[in-house]
Scaffold this active site. Structure first.
Site, PDB file in Angstrom:
ATOM      1  N   SER A 198      77.551 -34.382  -2.094  1.00 37.39           N
ATOM      2  CA  SER A 198      77.765 -34.913  -3.434  1.00 37.39           C
ATOM      3  C   SER A 198      78.106 -36.237  -3.615  1.00 37.39           C
ATOM      4  O   SER A 198      78.160 -36.875  -4.379  1.00 37.39           O
ATOM      5  CB  SER A 198      78.922 -33.987  -4.007  1.00 37.39           C
ATOM      6  OG  SER A 198      80.147 -34.275  -3.391  1.00 37.39           O
ATOM      7  N   LYS A 238      85.811 -37.402  -3.758  1.00 35.99           N
ATOM      8  CA  LYS A 238      85.311 -37.561  -5.102  1.00 35.99           C
ATOM      9  C   LYS A 238      85.816 -39.013  -5.590  1.00 35.99           C
ATOM     10  O   LYS A 238      86.772 -39.418  -5.180  1.00 35.99           O
ATOM     11  CB  LYS A 238      85.560 -36.588  -6.071  1.00 35.99           C
ATOM     12  CG  LYS A 238      84.952 -35.342  -6.054  1.00 35.99           C
ATOM     13  CD  LYS A 238      83.480 -35.433  -6.155  1.00 35.99           C
ATOM     14  CE  LYS A 238      82.666 -34.056  -5.766  1.00 35.99           C
ATOM     15  NZ  LYS A 238      82.916 -33.298  -4.471  1.00 35.99           N
TER      16      LYS A 238
END
Length: 233
Positions: free
Chosen positions: A154, A192
């Site tokens: 991701s 993230k």
């Protein structure tokens, strides 16, 4: 004075630690207390911590230490079967950059690898130390550091690939746009980019295949900020 639910949760954690040495997960606590959501458990944990009955150990998932029990319960936290949960912690200069003097040569710094971190769908949160890696001191800032092996894709547009090892500086705050290790609901750790959106926190992927996840501020805890990356070819 504890409410019945607070006392029930405290005793459940206490008994589980006595049996296994490890606190129960939030899902196990929710089921044991017959609650509908983990947010209720989060509120009970916070209340117990504010009243001095438990302590959450920083930078660790599911790391709870029982400090005391209600007066009506025998106090047996000192050792043996009744000890509180106290996972191993990193002490001394491990993971710290030494202050240089004129006589110092550039020596690598030993940094603990704490397991895997999800750059994708969140996986179980940070594990205990697995091994040590040597890191060039120029890669580190001041403070304490740890390393995590990346699982998932991701963050590929940020140059972070599956199998990379990220170097993280321990901290509990970050600037808007920093890439962080974030602990969600005290259970799931993920790598993230952090964005503030009003009263909410967004965890933003660097891959268009993944959606940005948005949480209330009480659901996300920063555990560290990315400062470097190691890749083997």
């Amino acid at each position: 004075m504890l409410t019945p639910k607070q006392k029930e949760l405290l005793m459940f954690i206490h008994e589980r630690v006595k049996e296994t040495g490890v606190p129960p997960s939030f899902d196990e606590m929710k089921d044991a207390l017959d609650l509908r959501s983990k947010s209720g458990i989060h509120r009970l944990i916070t209340a117990l911590e504010e009243r001095g009955f438990i302590r959450r150990l920083p930078h660790r998932a599911r790391a709870l230490e029982i400090l005391k029990l209600p007066e009506s319960v025998p106090q047996s936290l000192g050792g043996g079967q009744g000890r509180g949960f106290s996972p191993s912690v990193i002490e001394g200069s491990l993971g710290r950059r030494r202050e240089e003097t004129s006589d110092d040569t550039q020596q690598n710094v030993a940094v603990p690898v704490m397991g895997r971190i999800a750059a994708g769908v969140p996986i179980e949160a940070i594990q205990n130390q697995s091994h040590i890696i040597e890191v060039p001191p120029d890669m580190l800032s001041s403070g304490e550091h740890f390393a995590l092996e990346v699982k998932g894709d991701s963050m590929i547009d940020a140059g972070i690939l599956e199998g990379d090892t990220v170097i993280v500086r321990r901290c509990d705050t970050a600037n808007n746009g920093d890439i962080v290790v974030a602990l969600v609901d005290e259970e799931e750790a993920t790598l993230k980019r952090l964005r503030s959106r009003g009263d909410s926190i967004a965890l933003e992927a660097a891959n268009p295949s993944y959606e940005t996840r948005i949480f209330g501020p009480d659901r996300v805890r920063v555990q560290g900020r990315l400062v470097g990356l190691i890749r083997q070819y």
